[in-house]
Design an enzyme around this catalytic site. Structure first.
Site, PDB file in Angstrom:
ATOM      1  N   ARG A  67      84.851  77.576 -21.888  1.00  0.00           N
ATOM      2  CA  ARG A  67      85.781  78.151 -20.897  1.00  0.00           C
ATOM      3  C   ARG A  67      85.023  78.503 -19.612  1.00  0.00           C
ATOM      4  O   ARG A  67      84.349  79.518 -19.543  1.00  0.00           O
ATOM      5  CB  ARG A  67      86.433  79.402 -21.482  1.00  0.00           C
ATOM      6  CG  ARG A  67      87.305  80.176 -20.523  1.00  0.00           C
ATOM      7  CD  ARG A  67      88.593  79.486 -20.192  1.00  0.00           C
ATOM      8  NE  ARG A  67      89.462  79.375 -21.369  1.00  0.00           N
ATOM      9  CZ  ARG A  67      90.509  78.534 -21.414  1.00  0.00           C
ATOM     10  NH1 ARG A  67      90.802  77.759 -20.378  1.00  0.00           N
ATOM     11  NH2 ARG A  67      91.241  78.467 -22.513  1.00  0.00           N
ATOM     12  N   ARG A  90      85.670  66.701 -23.507  1.00  0.00           N
ATOM     13  CA  ARG A  90      85.053  68.013 -23.295  1.00  0.00           C
ATOM     14  C   ARG A  90      84.576  68.678 -24.573  1.00  0.00           C
ATOM     15  O   ARG A  90      83.910  69.719 -24.509  1.00  0.00           O
ATOM     16  CB  ARG A  90      86.006  68.945 -22.531  1.00  0.00           C
ATOM     17  CG  ARG A  90      87.277  69.313 -23.267  1.00  0.00           C
ATOM     18  CD  ARG A  90      88.112  70.290 -22.445  1.00  0.00           C
ATOM     19  NE  ARG A  90      89.339  70.641 -23.133  1.00  0.00           N
ATOM     20  CZ  ARG A  90      90.116  71.673 -22.810  1.00  0.00           C
ATOM     21  NH1 ARG A  90      89.784  72.460 -21.818  1.00  0.00           N
ATOM     22  NH2 ARG A  90      91.228  71.927 -23.475  1.00  0.00           N
ATOM     23  N   HIS A 168      87.685  69.708 -14.135  1.00  0.00           N
ATOM     24  CA  HIS A 168      88.412  70.987 -14.205  1.00  0.00           C
ATOM     25  C   HIS A 168      87.518  72.127 -13.697  1.00  0.00           C
ATOM     26  O   HIS A 168      87.187  73.063 -14.439  1.00  0.00           O
ATOM     27  CB  HIS A 168      88.802  71.198 -15.677  1.00  0.00           C
ATOM     28  CG  HIS A 168      89.837  72.215 -15.947  1.00  0.00           C
ATOM     29  ND1 HIS A 168      89.800  73.494 -15.447  1.00  0.00           N
ATOM     30  CD2 HIS A 168      90.961  72.143 -16.704  1.00  0.00           C
ATOM     31  CE1 HIS A 168      90.845  74.156 -15.894  1.00  0.00           C
ATOM     32  NE2 HIS A 168      91.560  73.367 -16.658  1.00  0.00           N
ATOM     33  N   ASP A 213      99.947  77.024 -11.433  1.00  0.00           N
ATOM     34  CA  ASP A 213      99.552  75.876 -12.249  1.00  0.00           C
ATOM     35  C   ASP A 213     100.285  74.648 -11.687  1.00  0.00           C
ATOM     36  O   ASP A 213     101.416  74.358 -12.076  1.00  0.00           O
ATOM     37  CB  ASP A 213      99.933  76.135 -13.722  1.00  0.00           C
ATOM     38  CG  ASP A 213      99.374  75.065 -14.656  1.00  0.00           C
ATOM     39  OD1 ASP A 213      98.745  74.112 -14.157  1.00  0.00           O
ATOM     40  OD2 ASP A 213      99.575  75.195 -15.877  1.00  0.00           O
ATOM     41  N   GLU A 272      90.977  71.259  -9.153  1.00  0.00           N
ATOM     42  CA  GLU A 272      90.513  70.161  -9.997  1.00  0.00           C
ATOM     43  C   GLU A 272      90.818  68.805  -9.373  1.00  0.00           C
ATOM     44  O   GLU A 272      91.987  68.449  -9.201  1.00  0.00           O
ATOM     45  CB  GLU A 272      91.203  70.266 -11.364  1.00  0.00           C
ATOM     46  CG  GLU A 272      91.175  71.681 -11.925  1.00  0.00           C
ATOM     47  CD  GLU A 272      92.114  71.868 -13.123  1.00  0.00           C
ATOM     48  OE1 GLU A 272      92.392  70.880 -13.823  1.00  0.00           O
ATOM     49  OE2 GLU A 272      92.556  72.997 -13.344  1.00  0.00           O
TER      50      GLU A 272
HETATM   51  C1  BG6 Z   1      94.873  73.479 -16.200  1.00  0.00           C
HETATM   52  C2  BG6 Z   1      96.282  73.127 -16.605  1.00  0.00           C
HETATM   53  O1  BG6 Z   1      94.257  72.364 -15.656  1.00  0.00           O
HETATM   54  O2  BG6 Z   1      94.152  73.888 -17.356  1.00  0.00           O
HETATM   55  C3  BG6 Z   1      96.906  74.323 -17.281  1.00  0.00           C
HETATM   56  O3  BG6 Z   1      97.015  72.742 -15.462  1.00  0.00           O
HETATM   57  C4  BG6 Z   1      96.077  74.777 -18.470  1.00  0.00           C
HETATM   58  O4  BG6 Z   1      98.230  74.011 -17.698  1.00  0.00           O
HETATM   59  C5  BG6 Z   1      94.655  75.039 -17.963  1.00  0.00           C
HETATM   60  O5  BG6 Z   1      96.624  75.944 -19.027  1.00  0.00           O
HETATM   61  C6  BG6 Z   1      93.680  75.495 -19.036  1.00  0.00           C
HETATM   62  O6  BG6 Z   1      93.643  74.611 -20.091  1.00  0.00           O
HETATM   63  P1  BG6 Z   1      92.715  74.906 -21.325  1.00  0.00           P
HETATM   64  O7  BG6 Z   1      93.012  73.831 -22.342  1.00  0.00           O
HETATM   65  O8  BG6 Z   1      91.289  74.846 -20.852  1.00  0.00           O
HETATM   66  O9  BG6 Z   1      93.094  76.280 -21.808  1.00  0.00           O
END
Ligand code: BG6
Length: 303
Positions: A67, A90, A168, A213, A272
């Site tokens: 994360r 990932r 991301h 989002d 992103e």
């Molecule tokens: C973003 C998406 O790129 O990533 C969101 O647009 C999503 O909808 C977010 O909640 C986080 O995703 P994750 O899988 O890392 O919790």
């Protein structure tokens, strides 16, 4: 030639013994990349300041994706297909790429790392397409961080495949309410908070006061994330990646995520570089290239 002969990289044990590579540039900037996910977890400028957000609740325990930093969403962005959210790249272990594509002519003085992902038999059951994914992470002079992805269809069945993609990136910001994004004005976007309905951005620049989002469509190649409190601007330059996703979970969703601190949404913003609206199709033997270059510029003198 092996990667270790080509670049001054150290492979060391990161959290939970997961292998990571640290790239250092002569002026003091650095980048950390975990082989798990080919995940950039740290990007520091010449003053040693961290430019990426990583959650304080991150446990670095596969198969959970990390994360923060820069997760690679491939071969599926979000839940737009049959795979797990954001695809599997990932949370796979990548390896060093001993036979990377030829270097561009301007690489002197740059520090880089080449990694590769090939599907396992298990992956092929989930997504029945043979591919080679070459990732180059480059740290340039002035602390610029470049990620170049080359995905090739290596299938011998004559069949094309299609995928969506995103870098991301979680930018570290001092206070989300002091942040502005420029470069997305007047564009159409799909709003994930409203069943992916299509809207047109009206405002001059984007500011933040609640969950966001959105998938901005066909954006310019340059987007700026301005952090007024920090007096810093991040510049995102992208190539081969027409869309841009903007995400901040805000307070309610932050509380619902186990790997994210309740108040951490104040200190991050995901912008992103992505290819979502028009998925990329590769015939056997074809290759796609998607590149993002990140710069962090001090705006101290402009204020
Ligand atoms: C973003 C998406 O790129 O990533 C969101 O647009 C999503 O909808 C977010 O909640 C986080 O995703 P994750 O899988 O890392 O919790």
């Amino acid at each position: 030639m092996s990667t270790s002969e080509r670049t001054p990289v150290d492979v060391i044990k990161g959290v939970n013994g997961l292998e990571k590579v640290v790239l250092r540039e002569v002026h003091g900037s650095s980048v950390e990349v975990y082989l798990y996910g080919a995940h950039v977890t740290s990007w520091k400028n010449e003053h040693g300041e961290e430019l990426l957000f990583i959650s304080s609740k991150e446990t670095f325990k596969p198969p959970k994706p990390i994360r923060g930093g820069i997760p690679i969403c491939f071969p599926q962005f979000s839940n737009l297909g049959p795979l797990e959210l954001h695809g599997f790249a990932r949370n796979r272990f990548w390896t060093f790429d001993d036979d990377p594509p030829p270097l561009p002519p301007d690489v002197t003085n740059k520090v880089f790392l080449d990694l590769i992902l090939r599907p396992t038999q298990e992956d092929l059951k989930l997504w029945p397409h043979s591919f080679e994914y070459h990732l180059r992470v480059t740290l340039g002079p002035g602390s610029d961080l470049m990620l170049t992805s080359r995905v090739r269809n290596t299938g011998t069945d004559g069949k094309p495949f299609t995928f969506t993609f995103a870098y991301h990136t979680y930018f570290a910001v001092s206070d989300i309410s002091e942040v502005r994004v420029e470069g997305l004005e007047t564009l159409d976007y799909l709003d994930n908070c409203q069943k992916r309905e299509r809207f047109t951005e009206q405002g001059d620049s984007l500011t933040f006061e609640s969950e966001i989002d959105r998938i901005y469509l066909s954006t310019p190649t340059k987007i700026a994330v301005m952090d007024h409190e920090k007096k810093r601007t991040f510049l995102i330059r992208k190539d081969g990646l027409p869309d841009a996703v903007v995400w901040n979970p805000w307070d309610k969703k932050a509380k619902a995520m186990v790997d994210f601190g309740d108040d951490e949404y104040k200190h991050m913003l995901c912008v992103e570089a992505a290819a979502v609206e028009n998925p990329i199709t590769l015939k056997p033997g074809e290759e796609w290239r998607g590149r993002q270059q990140l710069s962090a510029v001090s705006t101290l003198l402009d204020s």
